[in-house]
Design an enzyme around this catalytic site. Sequence first.
Site, PDB file in Angstrom:
ATOM      1  N   GLY A 224      -4.722   3.509  10.786  1.00  0.00           N
ATOM      2  CA  GLY A 224      -4.179   1.915  10.687  1.00  0.00           C
ATOM      3  C   GLY A 224      -4.865   1.175   9.697  1.00  0.00           C
ATOM      4  O   GLY A 224      -5.138   1.948   8.611  1.00  0.00           O
ATOM      5  N   GLU A 227      -8.826  -3.459   8.286  1.00  0.00           N
ATOM      6  CA  GLU A 227      -9.330  -4.487   8.924  1.00  0.00           C
ATOM      7  C   GLU A 227      -9.720  -3.959  10.469  1.00  0.00           C
ATOM      8  O   GLU A 227     -10.717  -4.326  10.934  1.00  0.00           O
ATOM      9  CB  GLU A 227      -8.118  -5.572   8.764  1.00  0.00           C
ATOM     10  CG  GLU A 227      -8.709  -6.877   9.329  1.00  0.00           C
ATOM     11  CD  GLU A 227      -7.270  -7.884   9.439  1.00  0.00           C
ATOM     12  OE1 GLU A 227      -6.331  -7.421   8.872  1.00  0.00           O
ATOM     13  OE2 GLU A 227      -7.584  -8.496  10.333  1.00  0.00           O
ATOM     14  N   GLY A 229      -9.603  -0.987  11.468  1.00  0.00           N
ATOM     15  CA  GLY A 229     -10.609   0.028  11.569  1.00  0.00           C
ATOM     16  C   GLY A 229     -12.063  -0.346  11.823  1.00  0.00           C
ATOM     17  O   GLY A 229     -13.025   0.151  12.539  1.00  0.00           O
ATOM     18  N   CYS A 280       0.619   5.073   3.498  1.00  0.00           N
ATOM     19  CA  CYS A 280      -0.761   4.780   2.943  1.00  0.00           C
ATOM     20  C   CYS A 280      -0.883   5.568   1.685  1.00  0.00           C
ATOM     21  O   CYS A 280      -1.874   5.430   0.968  1.00  0.00           O
ATOM     22  CB  CYS A 280      -1.682   5.190   3.946  1.00  0.00           C
ATOM     23  SG  CYS A 280      -1.649   6.922   4.476  1.00  0.00           S
ATOM     24  N   GLU A 381      -4.113  -3.806  -0.346  1.00  0.00           N
ATOM     25  CA  GLU A 381      -3.010  -2.923   0.049  1.00  0.00           C
ATOM     26  C   GLU A 381      -1.821  -3.953   0.602  1.00  0.00           C
ATOM     27  O   GLU A 381      -1.931  -4.795   1.360  1.00  0.00           O
ATOM     28  CB  GLU A 381      -3.375  -2.045   1.157  1.00  0.00           C
ATOM     29  CG  GLU A 381      -2.144  -1.105   1.812  1.00  0.00           C
ATOM     30  CD  GLU A 381      -2.539  -0.247   3.001  1.00  0.00           C
ATOM     31  OE1 GLU A 381      -3.197  -0.905   3.810  1.00  0.00           O
ATOM     32  OE2 GLU A 381      -2.306   1.027   2.721  1.00  0.00           O
TER      33      GLU A 381
HETATM   34  P1  NAD Z   1      -2.707  -1.753  12.403  1.00  0.00           P
HETATM   35  O1  NAD Z   1      -3.951  -1.603  11.980  1.00  0.00           O
HETATM   36  O2  NAD Z   1      -2.081  -3.175  12.221  1.00  0.00           O
HETATM   37  O3  NAD Z   1      -2.292  -1.248  13.888  1.00  0.00           O
HETATM   38  C1  NAD Z   1      -2.535   0.155  13.968  1.00  0.00           C
HETATM   39  C2  NAD Z   1      -2.579   0.486  15.675  1.00  0.00           C
HETATM   40  O4  NAD Z   1      -3.797  -0.243  15.787  1.00  0.00           O
HETATM   41  C3  NAD Z   1      -1.538  -0.088  16.172  1.00  0.00           C
HETATM   42  O5  NAD Z   1      -1.259   0.799  17.271  1.00  0.00           O
HETATM   43  C4  NAD Z   1      -1.901  -1.690  16.780  1.00  0.00           C
HETATM   44  O6  NAD Z   1      -1.172  -1.813  17.942  1.00  0.00           O
HETATM   45  C5  NAD Z   1      -3.465  -1.147  16.838  1.00  0.00           C
HETATM   46  N1  NAD Z   1      -4.419  -2.406  16.799  1.00  0.00           N
HETATM   47  C6  NAD Z   1      -3.920  -3.604  16.225  1.00  0.00           C
HETATM   48  N2  NAD Z   1      -5.169  -4.440  16.498  1.00  0.00           N
HETATM   49  C7  NAD Z   1      -6.251  -3.646  17.250  1.00  0.00           C
HETATM   50  C8  NAD Z   1      -7.257  -4.007  17.570  1.00  0.00           C
HETATM   51  N3  NAD Z   1      -8.060  -5.124  17.542  1.00  0.00           N
HETATM   52  N4  NAD Z   1      -7.898  -3.123  18.505  1.00  0.00           N
HETATM   53  C9  NAD Z   1      -7.313  -1.817  18.727  1.00  0.00           C
HETATM   54  N5  NAD Z   1      -6.173  -1.633  18.145  1.00  0.00           N
HETATM   55  C10 NAD Z   1      -5.516  -2.301  17.501  1.00  0.00           C
HETATM   56  O7  NAD Z   1      -1.870  -0.935  11.326  1.00  0.00           O
HETATM   57  P2  NAD Z   1      -0.287  -0.696  10.881  1.00  0.00           P
HETATM   58  O8  NAD Z   1       0.296  -1.963  10.532  1.00  0.00           O
HETATM   59  O9  NAD Z   1       0.334  -0.360  12.279  1.00  0.00           O
HETATM   60  O10 NAD Z   1      -0.008   0.505   9.975  1.00  0.00           O
HETATM   61  C11 NAD Z   1      -0.209   0.223   8.652  1.00  0.00           C
HETATM   62  C12 NAD Z   1      -1.617   0.666   8.188  1.00  0.00           C
HETATM   63  O11 NAD Z   1      -1.978   1.779   8.499  1.00  0.00           O
HETATM   64  C13 NAD Z   1      -1.781   0.594   6.694  1.00  0.00           C
HETATM   65  O12 NAD Z   1      -2.896  -0.049   6.231  1.00  0.00           O
HETATM   66  C14 NAD Z   1      -1.823   2.131   6.206  1.00  0.00           C
HETATM   67  O13 NAD Z   1      -2.454   2.234   5.179  1.00  0.00           O
HETATM   68  C15 NAD Z   1      -2.469   2.558   7.320  1.00  0.00           C
HETATM   69  N6  NAD Z   1      -2.200   4.059   7.572  1.00  0.00           N
HETATM   70  C16 NAD Z   1      -3.340   5.093   6.994  1.00  0.00           C
HETATM   71  C17 NAD Z   1      -2.725   6.378   7.272  1.00  0.00           C
HETATM   72  C18 NAD Z   1      -3.734   7.339   6.866  1.00  0.00           C
HETATM   73  O14 NAD Z   1      -3.757   8.619   7.067  1.00  0.00           O
HETATM   74  N7  NAD Z   1      -4.824   7.131   6.071  1.00  0.00           N
HETATM   75  C19 NAD Z   1      -1.492   6.803   7.815  1.00  0.00           C
HETATM   76  C20 NAD Z   1      -0.626   5.757   8.089  1.00  0.00           C
HETATM   77  C21 NAD Z   1      -1.024   4.578   7.902  1.00  0.00           C
END
Ligand code: NAD
Length: 492
Positions: A224, A227, A229, A280, A381
Site C-alpha cells: 500500500g 505513509e 507503511g 505502483c 506519487e
Molecule cells: P493504502 O495505504 O491507503 O491502503 C492499503 C491497505 O492498508 C488497505 O487495506 C487499507 O485499508 C489499509 N490501511 C489504511 N490505513 C491503515 C492503517 N492506519 N493501519 C493499517 N492498515 C491500514 O493504499 P491504497 O490506497 O489502497 O493503495 C495504493 C498504494 O499502494 C499506492 O501507494 C501504491 O503505489 C501502493 N502499491 C504498491 C505496490 C507494490 O508492489 N509496491 C503494489 C500495489 C500498490
Amino acid sequence: MFINGEWVESSNEEVLDVKNPSTGTTMAKVQSASNEDVHRAIDAARNSFDSGIWSRLPPGERSNILLRVAELLEKNQEEFIKIETENSGKSIKQVSGYDIPYTIDNIRFIAGACRTLEGKAMAEYVSDGTSAIRREPIGAIGIITPWNYPLMMVIWRAFPAIAMGNSVVVKPASYTPLTTLKLAKILQDAGVPDGVFNVITGPGSSVGEEMAKSDKLEMIAFTGSTEVGKRLSVLGASNLKKVSLELGGKAPFIVFKDANIDAAVESAIVGGLVNNGQDCANSTRYYIQEEVFDKFVARLRERIQKLNIGDPQNPEIDMGPLISEAQRKRVEGYIEKGINEGGKLLSGGNRPLIKNHENGYYLNPALIYTENDNSAIVKEEIFGPVFTILKFINYDDVIRRSNDVTYGLGSSVWTSDITTAMRATRDLRFGTVWINEHVVVPSEMPWAGYKESGHGASLSPYSLEEFTYIKHVYFDLTGKVRKDWYGQIFKG
Ligand code: NAD
C-alpha cells in the site's frame, strides 16, 4: 468474513458499502470487523499454525493444493473477471487479458517454487561439527492489501506465506474486498485446512491497526502507500514483528535521442495508463532528451486523444474510472498544484461525460510539461492518469534527477545504445530497470523496492524466503566432554 473455515458476521453487526466506481452506486455490502473479530481471526491463524496441520505438510503436498487453487480459479475466472471489473473500475480488457491470467500464473509459480528452496550446503564449517540451515515458517501473519490489484496483491503476499507453511489473516482494502472473499471459498474447496487462510473486512484505521498491534502475529506483510507503511512499522514494534513493505513508486521513463520513438510512445501509454493510472509501477515522470522532445510529446498527445474511456465492462474500452471520488479529487489537486508550480497543461485533466455513467469517477489523462524539478507532480506519487513531462540534456543530468525522489520501485530507459543501457541499469536506484520496455514483471523475477518504496520482494523465490525464519542447526562430531577450543575461554 471467513474465519476458521466458516462464514461469519461481525460481532458488532456493522457493515460497509462496496461501490462500483463506474456508476458510484453500491454493488455489495460487507462486514466491518470489530476488534473481537480481528482477534478471533488471529487466534484461528495462530491455532492452525501451532497444530501443524498445514505447516508440517511436506512442500509437495502444500504445492499440490495451491495448484488446485490455480485450477479452480481458472475454472471460475469469468465470475472473478466480472466482479473485479465491476468493483475496481479497470477495463474488462485488462482484467481478462492480464490481471486474472497473470495472477493464475503467479500462483502456479509460487506453488512450484516452494518445493525448490535453496541454501548453503550442509558441511563442516568448523572442524568438529556439521552445520545445516533450516528455513521455517514464521507463524501467524497479517496480510494487508491495497485496492488497485485486489486479487493479485493477495496472491503476491498471502500465497508465498502459505506456500511456506504459515497461516494468514488477510485484510483487503475496503474499496475492493469482493474477490478476496471469493478466493477464500476456492482455497477451502482446494483443500486448504480451516484457519490457514482467514479474511476479515473493514477499515484500515481500525482493523488494520489492531492487526499491526497484535502480539500473536509475528509478521505483517503490507502492500500500500508509503505513509501507511511507516505507520505499520511503528505499530509493529510492539512485539518487534517483521514488517514487510511493498509501497509507492514514482517511476522515471527516460527517452534518449537514439531511442525508437514510436516504441517509446506506445509503451508510455501502457506504462502511464495501465490500471487507469493507479499502478505502483506506472511511468509518471517522462524525461525526454531535448533533441527528440517535440516529436515524442506530439505523438504521445495524439495517441492519448485516441483512447477510449468509458464503461469498464465494454471490451472496447481502454480506460475506466478512478477508484473513488476521493481519489479523483486527490489527482485533480495534483494537476492544479502542478500548474500553480509552473507546469503547463498540454491536454486533458478534465472530467469526461460518459453516457449512463455520469456519477462514475472518470478523469481524462492529463499531460503536463514542467521545468520545476521540485514540483509535487515530480516528487510525489499521484496515483492517477497524469503524465509529467520533463526535458533533459545529457546522461548525468537525467540519472541524477531520476534518482532524486524518495521512491525507488520501477524505472525505464529507452535507447539503442548498449553502453547507455548498461550504465543506466547500474546507476538507477530502483528495484527494477526496464530497457526499452516498462511494466513487465515475470512471476520468476522479484518486484522489490529501494528507499521509501519498501523492502523485501514479491514474486520470485525471494518472496518465499521473505516468509521464513532462518535457523542454523549444529551437530557436534566429537562426542568429547571438553572440546579442544574450550581452553580458549575457560581452563579445564
Ligand atoms: P493504502 O495505504 O491507503 O491502503 C492499503 C491497505 O492498508 C488497505 O487495506 C487499507 O485499508 C489499509 N490501511 C489504511 N490505513 C491503515 C492503517 N492506519 N493501519 C493499517 N492498515 C491500514 O493504499 P491504497 O490506497 O489502497 O493503495 C495504493 C498504494 O499502494 C499506492 O501507494 C501504491 O503505489 C501502493 N502499491 C504498491 C505496490 C507494490 O508492489 N509496491 C503494489 C500495489 C500498490
